[in-house]
Design an enzyme around this catalytic site. Structure first.
Site, PDB file in Angstrom:
ATOM      1  N   SER A   6       1.478  -2.069   1.439  1.00 32.55           N
ATOM      2  CA  SER A   6       0.608  -1.411   0.464  1.00 32.55           C
ATOM      3  C   SER A   6       0.089  -0.083   1.021  1.00 32.55           C
ATOM      4  CB  SER A   6      -0.576  -2.303   0.096  1.00 32.55           C
ATOM      5  OG  SER A   6      -1.436  -1.581  -0.766  1.00 32.55           O
ATOM      6  N   HIS A  30       4.305  -0.935  -1.959  1.00 29.40           N
ATOM      7  CA  HIS A  30       3.363  -1.319  -3.020  1.00 29.40           C
ATOM      8  C   HIS A  30       2.385  -0.164  -3.227  1.00 29.40           C
ATOM      9  CE1 HIS A  30       0.890  -4.457  -5.116  1.00 29.40           C
ATOM     10  NE2 HIS A  30      -0.124  -3.717  -4.682  1.00 29.40           N
ATOM     11  N   ASP A  32      -0.903   1.186  -5.186  1.00 25.38           N
ATOM     12  CA  ASP A  32      -2.093   0.790  -5.943  1.00 25.38           C
ATOM     13  C   ASP A  32      -2.658   1.976  -6.724  1.00 25.38           C
ATOM     14  OD1 ASP A  32      -2.456  -1.988  -5.187  1.00 25.38           O
ATOM     15  OD2 ASP A  32      -2.837  -1.232  -3.175  1.00 25.38           O
ATOM     16  N   MET A  34      -5.367   3.271  -9.276  1.00 25.26           N
ATOM     17  CA  MET A  34      -6.703   2.881  -9.773  1.00 25.26           C
ATOM     18  C   MET A  34      -7.318   4.034 -10.537  1.00 25.26           C
ATOM     19  SD  MET A  34      -8.227   0.955  -6.435  1.00 25.26           S
ATOM     20  CE  MET A  34      -7.185  -0.033  -5.348  1.00 25.26           C
ATOM     21  N   HIS A  63       1.394  -1.013  -8.826  1.00 24.09           N
ATOM     22  CA  HIS A  63       0.370  -1.955  -9.277  1.00 24.09           C
ATOM     23  C   HIS A  63      -0.694  -1.152 -10.023  1.00 24.09           C
ATOM     24  CE1 HIS A  63      -2.994  -4.975  -7.873  1.00 24.09           C
ATOM     25  NE2 HIS A  63      -2.790  -5.012  -9.182  1.00 24.09           N
ATOM     26  N   MET A  65      -3.953  -0.740 -11.689  1.00 22.10           N
ATOM     27  CA  MET A  65      -5.307  -1.275 -11.921  1.00 22.10           C
ATOM     28  C   MET A  65      -6.033  -0.246 -12.781  1.00 22.10           C
ATOM     29  SD  MET A  65      -5.861  -2.734  -8.087  1.00 22.10           S
ATOM     30  CE  MET A  65      -4.490  -1.745  -7.517  1.00 22.10           C
ATOM     31  N   MET A 134      -3.623 -12.000  -7.404  1.00 18.91           N
ATOM     32  CA  MET A 134      -4.598 -11.275  -6.581  1.00 18.91           C
ATOM     33  C   MET A 134      -5.375 -12.271  -5.729  1.00 18.91           C
ATOM     34  SD  MET A 134      -4.165  -8.081  -7.203  1.00 18.91           S
ATOM     35  CE  MET A 134      -5.473  -7.596  -6.084  1.00 18.91           C
ATOM     36  N   ASP A 170      -1.210 -10.571  -3.325  1.00 17.63           N
ATOM     37  CA  ASP A 170      -1.772  -9.280  -2.911  1.00 17.63           C
ATOM     38  C   ASP A 170      -3.246  -9.404  -2.530  1.00 17.63           C
ATOM     39  OD1 ASP A 170      -2.272  -6.576  -2.634  1.00 17.63           O
ATOM     40  OD2 ASP A 170      -2.170  -6.116  -4.783  1.00 17.63           O
TER      41      ASP A 170
HETATM   42  C1  DX5 Z   1      -6.394  -4.182  -3.758  1.00 19.55           C
HETATM   43  C2  DX5 Z   1      -4.951  -3.791  -3.749  1.00 19.55           C
HETATM   44  C3  DX5 Z   1      -4.146  -4.301  -2.623  1.00 19.55           C
HETATM   45  C4  DX5 Z   1      -4.602  -3.812  -1.270  1.00 19.55           C
HETATM   46  C5  DX5 Z   1      -4.362  -4.896  -0.291  1.00 19.55           C
HETATM   47  O1  DX5 Z   1      -6.954  -3.818  -4.976  1.00 19.55           O
HETATM   48  O2  DX5 Z   1      -4.321  -4.252  -4.952  1.00 19.55           O
HETATM   49  O3  DX5 Z   1      -2.773  -3.955  -2.791  1.00 19.55           O
HETATM   50  O4  DX5 Z   1      -3.935  -2.663  -0.831  1.00 19.55           O
HETATM   51  O5  DX5 Z   1      -4.903  -4.497   0.919  1.00 19.55           O
HETATM   52  P1  DX5 Z   1      -5.147  -5.515   2.102  1.00 19.55           P
HETATM   53  O6  DX5 Z   1      -3.791  -6.056   2.480  1.00 19.55           O
HETATM   54  O7  DX5 Z   1      -5.764  -4.676   3.144  1.00 19.55           O
HETATM   55  O8  DX5 Z   1      -6.052  -6.586   1.582  1.00 19.55           O
HETATM   56 ZN    ZN Z   2      -2.167  -3.973  -5.084  1.00 18.31          ZN
END
Ligand code: DX5
Ligand code: ZN
Length: 216
Positions: A6, A30, A32, A34, A63, A65, A134, A170
């Site tokens: 990620s 991956h 993220d 947001m 991903h 969000m 999650m 995740d």
């Molecule tokens: C959180 C993200 C994850 C995050 C995980 O909202 O969706 O992908 O990067 O990070 P770690 O592995 O540090 O928990």
């Molecule tokens: Zn994620």
């Protein structure tokens, strides 16, 4: 089984360099995305993801969000190996997000917050390629793994039955708990701080993979 790094825990000033460091040690990247509405944090969007695309051969697991996945998904340059995952709780109706993402020619995933009843995902299991479980509240890297995620993985595995839907997990995964996540039924392990938070991300990814596959 696959391991995804990620990008959230990478150095945002040196994304291509950091991705290069794990290129041979993970199977997926991956990303993220947001929007500051769906989650109380902002990261990056299509311009950054698309700029990074030519710098790696790793498939992208995007991903989202964000509240408007159907609106923004078409702005990502994706191919058949890539995936875009949206949240069932987002403002855009899941049916619309599914249709729009499917039309992009990539794989489609659905996710939910850790406390959303799993049943909310069931109507879509026949229409997606993957479910992202999650194991932390979405929004930030480096949080502690929520142990109840293990039961959710097992329940989801039963609900999926014979359908070829992947389970990705995740949040909060590291060497100490990765084996339990795999044994519960995960097909894809996502790790941010346990890879990019370490001084040697490739070595950390290889160690995580060794722990994940030990005895299997
Ligand atoms: C959180 C993200 C994850 C995050 C995980 O909202 O969706 O992908 O990067 O990070 P770690 O592995 O540090 O928990
Ligand atoms: Zn994620």
């Amino acid at each position: 089984m696959k391991l995804a790094a990620s990008l959230l825990s990478a150095d945002f000033a040196h994304l291509a360099r950091d991705v290069g460091r794990v290129e041979g040690a993970v199977h997926l990247l991956h990303l993220d995305v947001m929007d500051g509405h769906f989650v109380p944090n902002l990261t990056f969007g299509p311009p950054v993801a698309n700029a990074l695309r030519p710098h790696t051969r790793l498939p992208f697991a995007i991903h989202l969000m964000i509240e408007r996945p159907a609106h923004y998904a078409p702005r990502f340059k994706v191919g058949p190996e890539d995936s875009i995952t949206f949240h069932v709780e987002a403002a855009d109706p899941p049916e619309e997000a599914l249709k729009v993402i499917r039309a992009l020619g990539c794989r489609v995933g659905i996710s939910s917050r850790p406390r959303t009843p799993l049943e909310h995902l069931f109507p879509y299991l026949g229409a997606v390629d993957l479910v992202l479980v999650m194991s932390v509240e979405p929004g930030f890297g480096g949080q502690a793994f929520l142990p109840e995620a293990l039961d959710r993985i097992r329940a989801l595995r039963r609900a999926i039955g014979g359908r070829g839907v992947e389970i990705a997990v995740d949040g909060g995964i590291g060497p100490e708990n990765v084996r339990a996540v795999v044994e519960a039924g995960a097909d894809v392990i996502v790790a941010g701080s346990a890879i990019f938070g370490k001084t040697d991300p490739a070595a950390a990814a290889r160690e995580l993979w060794a722990r994940a596959t030990k005895g299997s």
